[in-house]
Design a protein around this motif. Structure first.
Motif, PDB file in Angstrom:
ATOM      1  N   HIS A 200      42.692  60.470  23.044  1.00  0.00           N
ATOM      2  CA  HIS A 200      43.996  60.634  22.398  1.00  0.00           C
ATOM      3  C   HIS A 200      44.393  59.331  21.702  1.00  0.00           C
ATOM      4  N   SER A 201      45.341  59.387  20.782  1.00  0.00           N
ATOM      5  CA  SER A 201      45.814  58.193  20.077  1.00  0.00           C
ATOM      6  C   SER A 201      46.417  57.156  21.025  1.00  0.00           C
TER       7      SER A 201
ATOM      8  N   GLY B  47      19.525  55.758  22.232  1.00  0.00           N
ATOM      9  CA  GLY B  47      18.628  55.527  23.354  1.00  0.00           C
ATOM     10  C   GLY B  47      17.530  56.557  23.433  1.00  0.00           C
ATOM     11  N   SER B  48      16.337  56.093  23.620  1.00  0.00           N
ATOM     12  CA  SER B  48      15.180  56.960  23.722  1.00  0.00           C
ATOM     13  C   SER B  48      15.329  57.907  24.909  1.00  0.00           C
ATOM     14  N   GLY B  49      15.063  59.156  24.684  1.00  0.00           N
ATOM     15  CA  GLY B  49      15.109  60.148  25.749  1.00  0.00           C
ATOM     16  C   GLY B  49      16.485  60.710  26.039  1.00  0.00           C
ATOM     17  N   ASN B  50      17.506  60.255  25.336  1.00  0.00           N
ATOM     18  CA  ASN B  50      18.850  60.786  25.562  1.00  0.00           C
ATOM     19  C   ASN B  50      19.081  62.020  24.702  1.00  0.00           C
ATOM     20  N   LEU B  51      19.552  63.061  25.338  1.00  0.00           N
ATOM     21  CA  LEU B  51      19.877  64.286  24.626  1.00  0.00           C
ATOM     22  C   LEU B  51      21.368  64.270  24.295  1.00  0.00           C
ATOM     23  N   GLY B  52      21.707  64.419  23.031  1.00  0.00           N
ATOM     24  CA  GLY B  52      23.107  64.425  22.631  1.00  0.00           C
ATOM     25  C   GLY B  52      23.812  65.679  23.097  1.00  0.00           C
ATOM     26  N   HIS B  53      25.068  65.543  23.541  1.00  0.00           N
ATOM     27  CA  HIS B  53      25.851  66.690  23.992  1.00  0.00           C
ATOM     28  C   HIS B  53      27.037  66.960  23.089  1.00  0.00           C
ATOM     29  N   SER B  54      27.725  65.907  22.636  1.00  0.00           N
ATOM     30  CA  SER B  54      28.868  66.144  21.763  1.00  0.00           C
ATOM     31  C   SER B  54      29.097  64.958  20.841  1.00  0.00           C
ATOM     32  N   LEU B  55      29.740  65.245  19.742  1.00  0.00           N
ATOM     33  CA  LEU B  55      30.125  64.244  18.749  1.00  0.00           C
ATOM     34  C   LEU B  55      31.582  64.523  18.429  1.00  0.00           C
ATOM     35  N   ASP B  56      32.450  63.538  18.686  1.00  0.00           N
ATOM     36  CA  ASP B  56      33.880  63.746  18.521  1.00  0.00           C
ATOM     37  C   ASP B  56      34.534  62.561  17.828  1.00  0.00           C
ATOM     38  N   ALA B  57      35.640  62.843  17.169  1.00  0.00           N
ATOM     39  CA  ALA B  57      36.458  61.786  16.572  1.00  0.00           C
ATOM     40  C   ALA B  57      37.216  61.072  17.679  1.00  0.00           C
ATOM     41  N   SER B  58      37.479  59.791  17.494  1.00  0.00           N
ATOM     42  CA  SER B  58      38.402  59.068  18.362  1.00  0.00           C
ATOM     43  C   SER B  58      39.756  59.092  17.672  1.00  0.00           C
ATOM     44  N   TYR B  59      40.759  59.640  18.336  1.00  0.00           N
ATOM     45  CA  TYR B  59      42.095  59.660  17.755  1.00  0.00           C
ATOM     46  C   TYR B  59      42.801  58.323  17.957  1.00  0.00           C
ATOM     47  N   LYS B  60      42.193  57.431  18.743  1.00  0.00           N
ATOM     48  CA  LYS B  60      42.731  56.081  18.937  1.00  0.00           C
ATOM     49  C   LYS B  60      42.214  55.131  17.862  1.00  0.00           C
ATOM     50  N   ASP B  61      40.955  55.306  17.460  1.00  0.00           N
ATOM     51  CA  ASP B  61      40.311  54.384  16.523  1.00  0.00           C
ATOM     52  C   ASP B  61      39.515  55.195  15.500  1.00  0.00           C
ATOM     53  N   SER B  62      40.050  55.332  14.303  1.00  0.00           N
ATOM     54  CA  SER B  62      39.388  56.151  13.283  1.00  0.00           C
ATOM     55  C   SER B  62      38.094  55.523  12.779  1.00  0.00           C
ATOM     56  N   GLY B  63      37.801  54.314  13.194  1.00  0.00           N
ATOM     57  CA  GLY B  63      36.581  53.638  12.761  1.00  0.00           C
ATOM     58  C   GLY B  63      35.371  53.942  13.620  1.00  0.00           C
TER      59      GLY B  63
ATOM     60  N   TYR C  60      32.600  73.807  30.263  1.00  0.00           N
ATOM     61  CA  TYR C  60      31.409  73.184  29.682  1.00  0.00           C
ATOM     62  C   TYR C  60      31.840  72.118  28.675  1.00  0.00           C
ATOM     63  N   LYS C  61      32.815  72.412  27.848  1.00  0.00           N
ATOM     64  CA  LYS C  61      33.345  71.468  26.864  1.00  0.00           C
ATOM     65  C   LYS C  61      34.869  71.530  26.889  1.00  0.00           C
ATOM     66  N   ALA C  62      35.497  70.404  26.604  1.00  0.00           N
ATOM     67  CA  ALA C  62      36.937  70.345  26.421  1.00  0.00           C
ATOM     68  C   ALA C  62      37.166  69.379  25.263  1.00  0.00           C
ATOM     69  N   ARG C  63      38.005  69.755  24.335  1.00  0.00           N
ATOM     70  CA  ARG C  63      38.196  68.921  23.153  1.00  0.00           C
ATOM     71  C   ARG C  63      39.667  68.802  22.792  1.00  0.00           C
ATOM     72  N   LEU C  64      40.001  67.663  22.224  1.00  0.00           N
ATOM     73  CA  LEU C  64      41.310  67.421  21.627  1.00  0.00           C
ATOM     74  C   LEU C  64      41.159  67.679  20.148  1.00  0.00           C
ATOM     75  N   HIS C  65      42.103  68.394  19.579  1.00  0.00           N
ATOM     76  CA  HIS C  65      42.046  68.672  18.157  1.00  0.00           C
ATOM     77  C   HIS C  65      43.428  68.484  17.555  1.00  0.00           C
ATOM     78  N   ALA C  66      43.532  67.640  16.558  1.00  0.00           N
ATOM     79  CA  ALA C  66      44.794  67.414  15.861  1.00  0.00           C
ATOM     80  C   ALA C  66      44.583  67.709  14.394  1.00  0.00           C
ATOM     81  N   VAL C  67      45.200  68.748  13.914  1.00  0.00           N
ATOM     82  CA  VAL C  67      45.006  69.188  12.542  1.00  0.00           C
ATOM     83  C   VAL C  67      45.340  68.076  11.542  1.00  0.00           C
ATOM     84  N   GLY C  68      46.360  67.295  11.805  1.00  0.00           N
ATOM     85  CA  GLY C  68      46.754  66.224  10.896  1.00  0.00           C
ATOM     86  C   GLY C  68      45.740  65.104  10.754  1.00  0.00           C
ATOM     87  N   TYR C  69      44.812  65.007  11.689  1.00  0.00           N
ATOM     88  CA  TYR C  69      43.789  63.947  11.653  1.00  0.00           C
ATOM     89  C   TYR C  69      42.700  64.268  10.640  1.00  0.00           C
ATOM     90  N   HIS C  70      42.334  65.525  10.537  1.00  0.00           N
ATOM     91  CA  HIS C  70      41.160  65.923   9.757  1.00  0.00           C
ATOM     92  C   HIS C  70      41.450  66.080   8.297  1.00  0.00           C
TER      93      HIS C  70
END
Length: 114
Positions: A55-56, A4-20, A104-114
């Protein structure tokens, strides 16, 4: 592909529910980007979400700025609470810390996913 025009990105994260898909938060929404087709769909149409994790199980959480300041400083891009969602995507509960932390940020991280 566009978020979207004019939108500033804040975060990019994996979905642990849908790897696609990848989850992106920006100025006016949280969107899912299909990694194969690059199709963009809205997950939540809310402004100023700084991070979004899923989360998954489908349960999710975010930090959304409130536009308010806390503790006498000038940071209006934080929140004293993290918002949690159930697997259906409905707001479920919020959680903060008793000593007055600001998120400011909160993230889920699963080592087995990456």
């Amino acid at each position: 592909m566009s978020i979207g025009s004019g939108n500033l990105g804040h975060s990019l994260d994996a979905s642990y529910k849908d790897s696609g898909i990848l989850l992106v938060s920006h100025s006016s929404a949280v969107v899912a980007i299909n990694k194969t087709t690059h199709a963009v769909s809205t997950v939540h149409a809310d402004h100023a979400v700084k991070s979004f994790s899923q989360h998954s199980s489908g349960e999710a959480f975010w930090v959304q700025s409130t536009g308010k300041t806390y503790h006498g400083d000038s940071r209006d891009w934080v929140n004293p609470d993290v918002q949690f969602f159930n697997a259906a995507g409905a707001r479920f509960f919020t959680r903060g810390l008793s000593y007055g932390a600001e998120f400011y940020k909160a993230r889920l991280h699963a080592v087995g996913y990456h």
